[in-house]
Every structure is written in structure tokens, then in C-alpha cells.
Design an enzyme around this catalytic site. Structure first.
Site, mmCIF file in Angstrom:
data_model
loop_
_atom_site.group_PDB
_atom_site.id
_atom_site.type_symbol
_atom_site.label_atom_id
_atom_site.label_comp_id
_atom_site.label_asym_id
_atom_site.label_seq_id
_atom_site.Cartn_x
_atom_site.Cartn_y
_atom_site.Cartn_z
ATOM 1 N N ARG A 49 47.257 48.367 43.514
ATOM 2 C CA ARG A 49 48.454 47.626 43.105
ATOM 3 C C ARG A 49 49.718 48.432 43.395
ATOM 4 O O ARG A 49 50.742 47.886 43.792
ATOM 5 C CB ARG A 49 48.357 47.252 41.625
ATOM 6 C CG ARG A 49 49.424 46.266 41.195
ATOM 7 C CD ARG A 49 49.157 45.721 39.807
ATOM 8 N NE ARG A 49 49.201 46.758 38.804
ATOM 9 C CZ ARG A 49 48.797 46.598 37.543
ATOM 10 N NH1 ARG A 49 48.313 45.443 37.136
ATOM 11 N NH2 ARG A 49 48.877 47.593 36.683
ATOM 12 N N LYS A 76 54.886 45.837 40.330
ATOM 13 C CA LYS A 76 55.204 46.577 39.112
ATOM 14 C C LYS A 76 56.410 47.476 39.368
ATOM 15 O O LYS A 76 56.289 48.682 39.570
ATOM 16 C CB LYS A 76 53.982 47.385 38.663
ATOM 17 C CG LYS A 76 53.862 47.485 37.163
ATOM 18 C CD LYS A 76 52.505 47.971 36.736
ATOM 19 C CE LYS A 76 52.496 48.279 35.247
ATOM 20 N NZ LYS A 76 52.524 47.089 34.387
ATOM 21 N N GLU A 98 54.332 34.777 31.714
ATOM 22 C CA GLU A 98 53.809 35.926 30.974
ATOM 23 C C GLU A 98 54.911 36.477 30.095
ATOM 24 O O GLU A 98 56.003 35.921 30.037
ATOM 25 C CB GLU A 98 53.277 36.992 31.942
ATOM 26 C CG GLU A 98 54.325 37.559 32.888
ATOM 27 C CD GLU A 98 53.823 38.769 33.672
ATOM 28 O OE1 GLU A 98 53.055 39.580 33.126
ATOM 29 O OE2 GLU A 98 54.231 38.918 34.831
HETATM 30 C C1 LIG Z 1 51.701 46.232 33.773
HETATM 31 C C2 LIG Z 1 52.005 44.811 33.456
HETATM 32 C C3 LIG Z 1 51.033 43.949 32.911
HETATM 33 C C4 LIG Z 1 49.656 44.414 32.510
HETATM 34 O O1 LIG Z 1 48.885 44.855 33.583
HETATM 35 P P1 LIG Z 1 47.583 45.742 33.340
HETATM 36 O O2 LIG Z 1 47.111 46.069 34.689
HETATM 37 O O3 LIG Z 1 46.619 44.908 32.599
HETATM 38 O O4 LIG Z 1 48.025 46.919 32.547
HETATM 39 C C5 LIG Z 1 51.386 42.621 32.716
HETATM 40 N N1 LIG Z 1 52.620 42.159 33.005
HETATM 41 C C6 LIG Z 1 53.577 42.958 33.513
HETATM 42 C C7 LIG Z 1 54.910 42.394 33.800
HETATM 43 C C8 LIG Z 1 53.298 44.302 33.763
HETATM 44 O O5 LIG Z 1 54.256 45.088 34.256
#
Ligand SMILES: *Cc1c(COP(=O)(O)O)cnc(C)c1O
Length: 340
Positions: free
Chosen positions: A81, A183, A219
Site C-alpha cells: 500500500r 494513505k 468511511e
Molecule cells: C489507515 C486508514 C484506515 C485503516 O487501514 P488499516 O490498514 O486497517 O489500518 C482506514 N481509513 C483511513 C482513511 C486510513 O488512513
């Protein structure tokens, strides 16, 4: 020797540990990388990260298992990722195998900070990278720094497993064809005002809608969402602007393969919430946090699972996922990286 820390009372905050990993990218290549005790970053005043927010990050945890091993959960997925994030932000990609190797090095160097099994705390790892050389015209940096530090953490939401309340904000998180799926720090900078405002109004988090139509659930600022239907199907919103949570993808697998439930990734309309019986936030930090109530302006959705405890399916998913992470249950092939 384990550090003298009151593991049970840790919150989700930064505590400096002994070692962190640093590697620099210059002249088209990454250097060998080192562990250092220096927790400060020194960069030029006009570094790409400071001027144009050229930075991305990851988050994963090291766990002490029931048989006293130290493990990480699917670090290869974080490596992948981060490579995707770096490409979208015109940054050099840190090689995925080296990413996993650096995670192992940082955990090994800070083993005394891995909380004991059963304490409820874990060692959180924060890989991140940023444009480190000076830019002033709008363009990508040509030098980058990759780092990983470790910090022991407790639960993300105060109050442990008490269900939380979300609100639908008047702000959007991600634009179609934007950066919602990577991210990037920039996605968080613009969410800070919305989260402060949510907290001021008594809500734990914002539940963002798709910004194109504002009819579909996406989300929260830092966690994906799952719902459970009245006939026990686990549903998670599908959208190109959601960050692909590793926890969520793992939970969907667990729902199907461990619990024998139906699991669907599909568009979820806000007015469907009344048909669900459970809701929870999922992510490395949030793990699986039950949601009891969702407020959309003058409409309030009270999940039948209530405000006192997790819904039944949420609890089963939580127990199974954490069981896999803590070594109480057999993990699918490749999910657990044993470090010590
Ligand atoms: C990091 C993150 C998540 C959760 O991802 P994981 O891989 O499960 O830790 C969900 N939403 C956003 C916006 C994120 O930055």
C-alpha cells in the site's frame, strides 16, 4: 527486560522508544538504511514535505502472542500500500521486501516495548516517507526519507469497547479521482477541522459520504466501516475513494472463512442504515470499534445493538481477528510474520 510501563493505562499517544529506522533516497537510489537513537528529523526549510505536503505513511502493530512470540500482522500489505501511495504522490518507492525487513529490525530493536500478552496494549509501528530536499516551484522532490518508529499504544477510543456515536459532517474527505484511496498526510490535514468540530459537538468521529452525490457511506477520517444486516451479512461500502483498510479486508475474509457468514463489498446508501443491526469502525488503530448511533443532521439512526456493548457479530469478528493476531487461532497462510 520489559520496560517499566503501566501497559494497562496506555492510551493512543506517542511515547519515544529507543530505536527507529532511517533510509534516504538520493541520486536515484536508496541507501542501506540504519537504526538510530536520534528521534529528530533535520531537513531543509523548503523540503517538499513542508511546502507541498509530499508525504505518506502506514500503520501496523506488533503483538505478543499467547505463547510469548512477537509477531506482526500482514506487513507485506502495508509495504504494497505504501508503494501505491508513493506512486500516486510522485515519490520514490521504498522496495517492499526492504519495508518488511525494516519493520522486523525496528521491532527487534525495541522488543522491550512490546506490551505483554493480555495487557490490551500493542507496539504500534509508523512507517512514513517524505520529500526531503528543497523545492519551491510546484514539483516533486528528488530526495526522500523513509522512516519507521515504534510506540506502545492502548485503545484508540477512550472507554474501551463502549459503542461510539458518529455524525455525518458537512465536510467531505475525498474527491472522485483524488487521493482518498492512498494513505497521504494531506487527507488527514484537511480532516482535522472536521474532527475537532465533531468532538466539540459530542461525537466520536465523522462518517463521510461520497463527495460526488453525498448519498453513499464512505468511511471515517481514519477507519473503514462495516455493517451487519438483520440476516447476518457483513457489508462494507465499495468506493474508489475509500482507503483500502487491511483490517477491513481481513475481517471480510474472517467473516466468510471463519464464521461462515456472507460478506459483501457494495455501495451502501445512507438511508439503508435503518436496515442494519450493527455497525463498527475498523482499522489497525481502531481494531473493531462498535458504533451505537449515527446522526445525520435531523435524522438519528440508533443501531439495534445499542450503546452498551458490541453487537453479536461485531464481537465474533473482533474475537476471531484478535485471536488470529494474538496466536489463539490458526492464521491464514502468510498473515503472521514471526519476529521474535
Ligand atoms: C489507515 C486508514 C484506515 C485503516 O487501514 P488499516 O490498514 O486497517 O489500518 C482506514 N481509513 C483511513 C482513511 C486510513 O488512513
Amino acid at each position: 527486560m520489559a520496560k517499566d510501563i503501566d501497559w494497562g493505562s496506555l492510551g493512543f499517544s506517542y511515547m519515544q522508544t529507543d530505536y527507529r529506522y532511517v533510509s534516504n533516497y538520493k541520486d536515484g537510489k536508496w541507501d542501506d538504511g540504519v537504526l538510530t537513537e536520534d528521534s529528530n528529523v533535520v531537513i531543509n526549510e523548503s523540503a517538499g514535505v513542508l511546502q507541498y505536503a509530499q508525504t505518506c505513511f502506514e500503520g501496523l502493530k506488533a503483538y505478543r502472542t499467547i505463547d510469548n512470540k512477537v509477531v506482526c500482522f500482514r506487513p507485506d500489505m502495508n509495504a504494497k500500500r505504501m508503494a501505491d501511495s508513493a506512486k500516486r504522490l510522485e515519490m520514490a518507492v521504498f522496495p517492499e521486501d526492504r519495508f518488511v525487513d525494516a519493520v522486523v529490525k525496528v521491532v527487534k530493536a525495541n522488543l522491550d516495548y512490546v506490551p505483554p500478552y493480555g495487557s490490551g496494549a500493542t507496539l504500534y509501528l509508523r512507517p512514513y516517507m517524505f520529500g526531503s530536499n528543497a523545492v519551491i516551484g510546484v514539483k516533486p522532490a528528488t530526495e526522500f526519507q523513509f522512516r519507521i518508529f515504534a510506540t506502545p499504544v492502548g485503545p484508540y477510543f477512550k472507554g474501551g469497547v463502549k459503542p461510539i456515536t458518529l455524525r455525518v459532517p458537512d465536510f467531505d474527505r475525498a474527491a472522485p479521482r483524488g487521493t482518498g484511496h492512498v494513505k497521504a498526510g494531506l487527507n488527514y490535514a484537511m480532516s482535522l477541522h472536521a474532527i475537532v468540530d465533531a468532538h466539540n459537538q459530542g461525537y466520536s468521529e465523522n462518517m463521510y459520504l461520497d463527495s460526488a452525490t453525498r448519498t453513499k457511506v464512505e468511511e471515517t477520517g481514519g477507519a473503514n466501516i462495516i455493517f451487519v444486516t438483520k440476516d447476518n451479512t457483513v457489508v462494507t461500502p465499495k468506493s474508489s475513494t475509500i482507503l483500502p483498510s487491511i483490517t477491513r479486508r481481513s475481517l471480510m475474509y474472517v467473516a466468510e472463512k471463519y464464521l461462515g457468514l456472507k460478506a459483501e463489498e457494495r455501495e451502501v446508501y445512507i438511508d439503508e442504515i435503518k436496515d442494519f443491526k450493527e455497525c463498527a469502525l475498523c482499522g489497525t488503530a481502531a481494531v473493531l470499534s462498535p458504533v451505537g448511533k449515527i446522526v445525520d443532521h435531523d435524522k438519528t439512526y440508533c443501531l439495534p445493538s445499542g450503546m452498551e456493548k458490541s453487537g453479536e457479530i461485531t464481537q465474533k469478528l473482533y474475537d476471531t481477528l484478535t485471536g488470529i493476531q494474538m496466536g489463539r487461532l490458526d492464521a491464514p497462510e502468510g498473515w503472521i510474520k514471526v519476529i521474535a
